[in-house]
Design an enzyme around this catalytic site. Structure first.
Site, PDB file in Angstrom:
ATOM      1  CG  ASP A   1      -2.011   0.956   1.227  1.00  0.00           C
ATOM      2  OD1 ASP A   1      -2.276   1.549   0.169  1.00  0.00           O
ATOM      3  OD2 ASP A   1      -2.637   1.157   2.292  1.00  0.00           O
TER       4      ASP A   1
ATOM      5  CD  GLU B   1      -0.417   5.498  -3.885  1.00  0.00           C
ATOM      6  OE1 GLU B   1       0.194   5.580  -2.795  1.00  0.00           O
ATOM      7  OE2 GLU B   1      -1.327   4.678  -4.077  1.00  0.00           O
TER       8      GLU B   1
END
Ligand SMILES: *[C@@H]1O[C@H](CO)[C@@H](O)[C@H](O)[C@H]1NC(C)=O
Ligand SMILES: *[C@@H]1O[C@H](CO)[C@@H](O)[C@H](O)[C@H]1NC(C)=O
Ligand SMILES: *[C@@H]1O[C@H](CO)[C@@H](O)[C@H](O)[C@H]1NC(C)=O
Ligand SMILES: *[C@@H]1O[C@H](CO)[C@@H](O)[C@H](O)[C@H]1NC(C)=O
Length: 601
Positions: free
Chosen positions: A201, A204
């Site tokens: 997770d 980005e």
């Protein structure tokens, strides 16, 4: 590059420079466009069989005791559950590769217990490495420093951002040594906590400060002549500085590929550690990620609109070569309602990746917290999914070997029917199963699209999700169980939908569900089923032993015109019923041998 779709229709490309390579895939049909695209970016990986089971997760299972109770309550209420998850609750001071000595002190024991139940266990693994632990107390950072694995700022010092554990350094997965260090970290942690999957997770990469704790320099990379409409209005909002330095290039050039590089590193490392097919789930994605990882659609809200949007989201990833995809069932943000959660579990039973996941402050949404009627509806959706797993697994085999889609938009199957082009409230599994979920509050009917071009209104009370088999297809199924470990040993059965001419075809790919490269090495079974002229015949085209001991227990044939006088299975009289559908039960035909079931009209 920023790309905008115009209503004309047209695409507008805005670029501040560089070289643009354009590939144009000519098709001629949607399926061949996707196959041509995947020939460039790579075909998707074959998932482990268990990863197609039901996954349950939330942020807020704060101890091993709580986590164990969740599993026990699922089990007591007879809900299939293959994989129990923990969010960051497990970690000591939210640092990855550790576990909290008090609340999760017996984590290794818990994982062992889950394994003994035939279940799997997955936990979250964010990329940020805490940089403020006293020297010598947190090996992932200490070793990472020594091996020089972290991204540097523009002046060559380690760039420090802020994520869940506080100040963090970010591994540079484009640097070969980083991938070795990552593998060492995973190997060391896995030797203590034998996790079955890794959930990557925040990749980005996300950061809670803009750029770094020191900000970013003012230069063309941070503030280019044109800034696309990104969250926060600046390229370094919510992430690290664009002028940060990675081994391959600046972060400006690599930002969108951070998640892909992490997924690649994690897949390779975990494969080496396990010696089996790894399961990786990533939030960030980029073309090619389907070769290494599953993807979920991020932090969706618990509302009806997000339920509806989840269908185009899942179908898009199908087209991107990421067949193993799903949305957080019942929604991640905000409280769900019972009705929404029932409808979401029904739809989610047809997401290729099925996980119910919830945020910390919300009311619970595990299936067992709802009323008996809602529980019964969810249980029946789960059992339907589990019964279809042999078929779903076979679709994944075709995705892996032929770039077919698993969850499939109708326009791919019916490219010449203009009505199908915009349908985003129904979808197919492969070419033979049509899923028509209820997507509105209070609805008990649903509009149904028929390939002959008719719209029909079908009843869909709360306990029902409409699923249709296309004529001419045979769906291989298996009796459901509480885990795939158990269901994989159950009898198979076939659902046969004869065409108007009385024919049907289906197939089954079967292997041990977890070894590496079974197709590539020939370690698999492949059986086709052919129905026609009042009989069904199996044709095992390849056998490696994986089907040994497994039987066909029965079948259902739609489209038999009248009650047969008798049914013969491999020449013996068999138990059968006829009420519009021919149902043959109590069979015990070995799946690894040719079988014939005939009916005499
Ligand atoms: C599960 O069922 C067993 C046997 O009925 C019972 O003892 C146990 O308390 C139940 N567990 C939970 C968490 O409800
Ligand atoms: C890089 O990090 C160092 C140490 O934290 C800091 O002194 C320096 O200003 C940073 N450079 C840039 C360009 O932000
Ligand atoms: C990238 O890493 C390689 C070693 O793997 C090294 O030779 C090269 O100099 C590095 N490049 C940069 C820009 O740091
Ligand atoms: C959501 O549920 C929780 C727990 O039941 C409750 O404390 C909270 O107030 C609810 N939130 C809203 C917005 O209704």
């Amino acid at each position: 590059v920023e790309v905008m779709l115009q209503p004309t229709p047209a695409l507008t490309w805005v670029s501040t420079g560089g070289i643009l390579d354009l590939y144009i895939f000519l098709g001629p049909n949607p399926q061949s466009v996707i196959r041509q695209y995947l020939q460039v970016i790579g075909y998707p990986t074959m998932p482990p069989y268990w990863s197609l089971g039901f996954h349950l997760c939330r942020w807020g299972y704060t101890t091993t005791t709580t986590t164990r109770k969740v599993v026990e309550r699922m089990h007591n209420a007879s809900f299939p559950l293959d994989v129990q998850w923990n969010d960051l609750d497990y970690a000591d001071k939210r640092r990855i590769f550790t576990y909290d000595p008090w609340r999760f002190g017996d984590l290794p024991q818990m994982v062992k217990e889950f394994h003994e139940r035939g279940m799997k266990y997955i936990l979250i693994l964010d990329p940020g490495i805490s940089s403020t632990s006293p020297s010598g107390t947190y090996p992932p950072f200490d070793h990472g420093l020594k091996r020089d694995v972290f991204i540097k700022n523009a002046t060559g010092n380690i760039l420090i951002g802020k994520v869940w554990p506080g100040p963090t350094a970010f591994p540079d997965f484009t640097y070969p040594e980083t991938r070795k260090w990552w593998e060492d970290c995973i190997r060391d942690f896995h030797s203590k906590v034998p996790v079955d999957g890794l959930w990557i997770d925040m990749n980005e990469p996300a950061s809670f400060v803009q750029g770094s704790v020191e900000g970013c320099p003012d230069n063309d990379l941070e503030n280019p002549p044109y800034t696309p409409r990104v969250v926060g209005g600046q390229l370094n909002s919510g992430t690290i500085c664009m002028s940060a330095q990675q081994n391959l290039s600046t972060h400006y050039n690599l930002h969108n590929m951070y998640g892909l590089a992490e997924a690649y590193a994690t897949n390779r490392a975990f494969t080496n550690v396990l010696g089996k097919r790894p399961f990786v789930l990533s939030r960030s994605s980029y073309p090619s990620i389907g070769r290494y990882s599953a993807v979920w659609t991020g932090d969706v809200r618990s509302d009806w609109e997000q339920l509806r949007f989840s269908i185009p989201a899942v179908l898009q990833f199908s087209l991107f070569g990421v067949p193993l995809v799903g949305a957080d069932i019942c929604g991640f943000g905000g409280n769900t309602t019972e009705e929404l959660c029932v409808r979401w579990m029904q739809l989610g039973a047809f997401y290729p990746f099925m996980r119910n996941h919830n945020d910390k402050p919300n009311a619970p949404q595990e299936p067992y917290v709802f009323g008996q009627k809602a529980q019964a509806a969810m249980r029946s959706a789960l059992n339907l999914r589990y019964s279809l797993l042999p078929f779903l697994y076979t679709l994944f085999h075709h995705a892996h070997t032929s770039a077919d889609t698993v969850a499939r938009p109708l326009f791919m199957e019916f490219p010449t029917d203009p009505n199908c082009q915009t349908i985003d409230r129904q979808f197919l599994w492969g070419s033979s199963l049509l899923i028509s979920p209820v997507l509105e509050e209070g609805a008990v009917d649903h509009l149904f699209f028929f390939s002959l071009g008719q719209y029909l209104l079908l009843p869909a009370p709360l306990d029902t999700i409409n699923v249709h088999v296309k004529e001419g297809h045979i769906i291989p199924q298996q009796e459901p169980a509480l885990t795939t470990t158990a269901s994989r040993r159950n009898p198979f059965f076939l659902t046969v939908a004869l065409s108007a001419g009385g024919w049907a075809w289906g197939d089954l790919f079967w292997d041990d569900g977890e070894s590496l490269d079974t197709y590539e090495m020939g370690n698999y079974c492949y059986v086709t089923f052919i129905a026609g002229e009042s009989q069904i015949v199996s044709d095992p085209l390849r056998l490696n032993g994986a089907l040994d001991g497994l039987i066909l227990g029965g079948l259902q044939v739609f489209g038999v015109p009248s009650s047969p006088h008798y049914v013969l299975a491999n020449g013996d009289f068999s138990v059968c019923f006829f009420t519009q559908v021919l149902t043959v039960t109590s069979l015990a035909l070995p799946m690894s041998e040719v079988f014939t079931v005939q009916w005499a009209l």
